[in-house]
Design a protein around this motif. Structure first.
Motif, PDB file in Angstrom:
ATOM      1  N   PRO A 221      39.628  26.134  29.090  1.00  0.00           N
ATOM      2  CA  PRO A 221      40.762  26.750  29.794  1.00  0.00           C
ATOM      3  C   PRO A 221      41.812  27.236  28.808  1.00  0.00           C
ATOM      4  O   PRO A 221      41.947  26.699  27.701  1.00  0.00           O
ATOM      5  N   PHE A 231      41.293  29.540  33.657  1.00  0.00           N
ATOM      6  CA  PHE A 231      40.305  30.182  32.805  1.00  0.00           C
ATOM      7  C   PHE A 231      40.544  31.692  32.836  1.00  0.00           C
ATOM      8  O   PHE A 231      40.820  32.263  33.890  1.00  0.00           O
ATOM      9  N   VAL A 242      31.724  30.506  33.408  1.00  0.00           N
ATOM     10  CA  VAL A 242      32.839  29.733  33.947  1.00  0.00           C
ATOM     11  C   VAL A 242      32.651  29.483  35.443  1.00  0.00           C
ATOM     12  O   VAL A 242      32.887  28.375  35.938  1.00  0.00           O
ATOM     13  N   ILE A 273      40.284  30.954  38.118  1.00  0.00           N
ATOM     14  CA  ILE A 273      39.606  31.873  37.203  1.00  0.00           C
ATOM     15  C   ILE A 273      40.272  33.232  37.368  1.00  0.00           C
ATOM     16  O   ILE A 273      40.163  33.858  38.415  1.00  0.00           O
TER      17      ILE A 273
END
Length: 537
Positions: A221, A231, A242, A273
């Motif tokens: 991260p 992320f 991811v 994300i």
């Protein structure tokens, strides 16, 4: 870490709650209180700030990127990685040796001269919207040598996402029309205007502003706090890794609607994300019918829009291929929202009042999904995945439920190009003309026969009528084979209650929605009759 500039100062952050918005960071971490919080939902514009993308290195010799505005209340701070953030306090040139002789930015000076501020709460947001327009106009004028001034329409469009409760808008619009003259007067007096663009080559910090997620391991991260992680994959391959490892993470593109989960519902997402660095999702292309991901389309070529394209970047493309669709954009949200919101986010969010899905349904669009193999994922190998391209009409299942599952995301949208015999009509009904959510929306694509006398096909997309965007299948079927005449649409409109039972909410009653959409369908028929003329035998 994430790195950016704030009002000319370099900032690098490694430990911060990934849910932190730009506004929260400005006010609570930097004590930059000139940016105000109004609605907290991206509607009023009081929190508007201006940003500019930085070059990726100090040696990159490129023309300055355009300035843009955003609603800081719903924008994650991580989205500002690699940007220069500017608030109203930064615009004025206030030398240290003359603190009592600040030179206001032309947008600020014009607001003073034209009495555009009363209580002052919304003023910083208006100033940022006007200043962004002024600076972009200046950059364009320098590049082209033009001496044209900003038009009334340009000024009004620039402040479409800012609300004022005190003065009314006349003096604010007047300020927008006046700021160019102030700038010209200063140029004539050879007063050097403050350059808002950061020059990394001469910056004392000489900080590298290569994108944030440069960690050797894509699974690391870039922001952490306690158990929360952010992320920022830099490529699709990294994204797949991811996502396969964190299938329940919140996928965040522009976040113009998802941001409300943080500000309105106080959700603290454990894992986010963030997709802003993935260029592969921001491009568009024309695809032939025999392409792998377009084989289910008609024989027409398709326009393929990457899911990460914003409204702003889509607009010139749609103006070229779907001008009627592009014309809707001035009715969608505000400049601040259109600068950040994406087509993929608008579809994946599955809001029944989203403006794009009804139009895409009428255009027979397909959505390209990618499903990462979560069950068999290991950190030693690249994540495997499967692609699925399906009609958008099959994507929406129920309120906020779609064909997406854990580990899935929207890659692109495929839209068959319009043919000469096809006509597109789009009608949005809302309480305000600009910056408002639909009470109902009708998008109609009508195919007419070669003699222009018969309707060969019709697709009617509805928004704001039910739990999901949908096609009025029985109504559109009633039009097929009928003459190009208003009576055909009057008859078909009576079928609409068989397709949908509208909802009642704060925006409109079910009776209102049904009546309005029926009348809009008749309006569509009237416009079609005008647009086509029967071919003489």
């Amino acid at each position: 870490m994430i790195s950016f500039y704030l009002n000319g100062k370099s900032c690098e952050i490694t430990h911060l709650n990934p849910n932190t918005t730009v506004l929260e960071y400005l006010r609570l971490h930097e004590r930059q209180t000139d940016t105000k919080e109004g609605c907290g939902s991206g509607d009023c514009g009081a929190c508007t700030i201006m940003a500019q993308r930085l070059p990726e290195s100090s040696s990159e010799a490129v023309k300055p990127s355009p300035f843009f505005t955003l609603n800081s209340c719903i924008t994650l701070l991580s989205l500002m990685d690699g940007h220069h953030l500017m608030t109203a306090a930064y615009l004025a040139d206030n030398p240290d040796n003359h603190p009592d002789r600040a030179t206001l930015h032309p947008a600020q000076q014009a607001m003073v001269d034209c009495h555009g501020s009363q209580c002052g709460f919304c003023t910083p947001g208006f100033v940022m919207s006007l200043a962004s327009t002024y600076e972009n106009h200046r950059l364009q004028a320098e590049a082209s040598g033009s001496t044209d001034e900003l038009s009334y329409d340009e000024v009004v469009a620039s402040i479409a996402g800012n609300l004022c409760r005190c003065t009314g808008y006349r003096p604010i619009v007047e300020a927008g029309l006046t700021m160019g003259q102030i700038g010209q007067q200063r140029d004539a007096a050879q007063e050097i205007a403050k350059d808002l663009t950061i020059d990394l080559a001469t910056d004392a910090m000489k900080t590298s502003h290569t994108p944030a997620a440069t960690a050797t391991n894509a699974l690391e991260p870039v922001l952490t706090q306690n158990a929360r992680q952010l992320f920022m994959p830099q490529s699709l391959e990294d994204f797949h890794q991811v996502l396969a490892a964190n299938p329940s993470a919140t996928i965040w593109a522009g976040g113009t609607d998802l941001g409300l989960s943080v500000t309105q519902h106080l959700v603290d997402h454990d894992a986010i994300i963030q997709l802003s660095a993935i260029d592969e999702l921001k491009s568009w292309t024309l695809t032939d019918p025999d392409d792998t991901h377009a084989k289910n389309n008609s024989l027409n070529k398709s326009l393929v829009l990457g899911a990460g394209m914003t409204y702003k970047t889509m607009l010139p493309v749609l103006e070229q291929y779907f001008p009627e669709f592009a014309a809707l954009f001035e009715r969608i949200a505000s400049p601040q929202i259109r600068n950040m919101g994406t087509i993929g986010g608008n579809i994946a969010n599955a809001s029944p009042i989203g403006d794009l899905p009804p139009v895409l349904l009428a255009l027979d669009a397909q959505v390209h999904l990618r499903h990462c193999d979560v069950a068999n994922h290991t950190t030693d190998n690249q994540a495997s995945y499967t692609d699925e391209v399906l009609p958008l009409s099959e994507f929406f299942l129920d309120y906020k439920k779609t064909k997406l599952r854990a580990g899935s995301y929207v890659v692109a949208v495929h839209i068959p190009l319009m043919q000469a015999n096809q006509h597109l009509y789009i009608y949005k009904i809302s309480k305000r003309y600009e910056d408002d959510i639909s009470a109902c929306l009708l998008a109609a694509k009508v195919d007419v026969a070669a003699d222009n006398m018969t309707i060969e096909n019709a697709r009617l997309g509805l928004g704001g009528m039910a739990a999901i965007p949908l096609l009025a299948e029985k109504t559109q079927q009633a039009l097929i084979g009928q003459p190009v005449a208003v009576d055909s649409f009057l008859t078909a409109a009576q079928m609409l209650p068989m397709d949908v039972s509208p909802m009642t909410d704060v925006r409109a009653s079910r009776e209102y929605r049904m009546h309005v959409v029926q009348r809009l369908l008749v309006k569509c028929g009237k416009q079609l009759v005008v647009d086509v003329e029967p071919v003489s035998a």
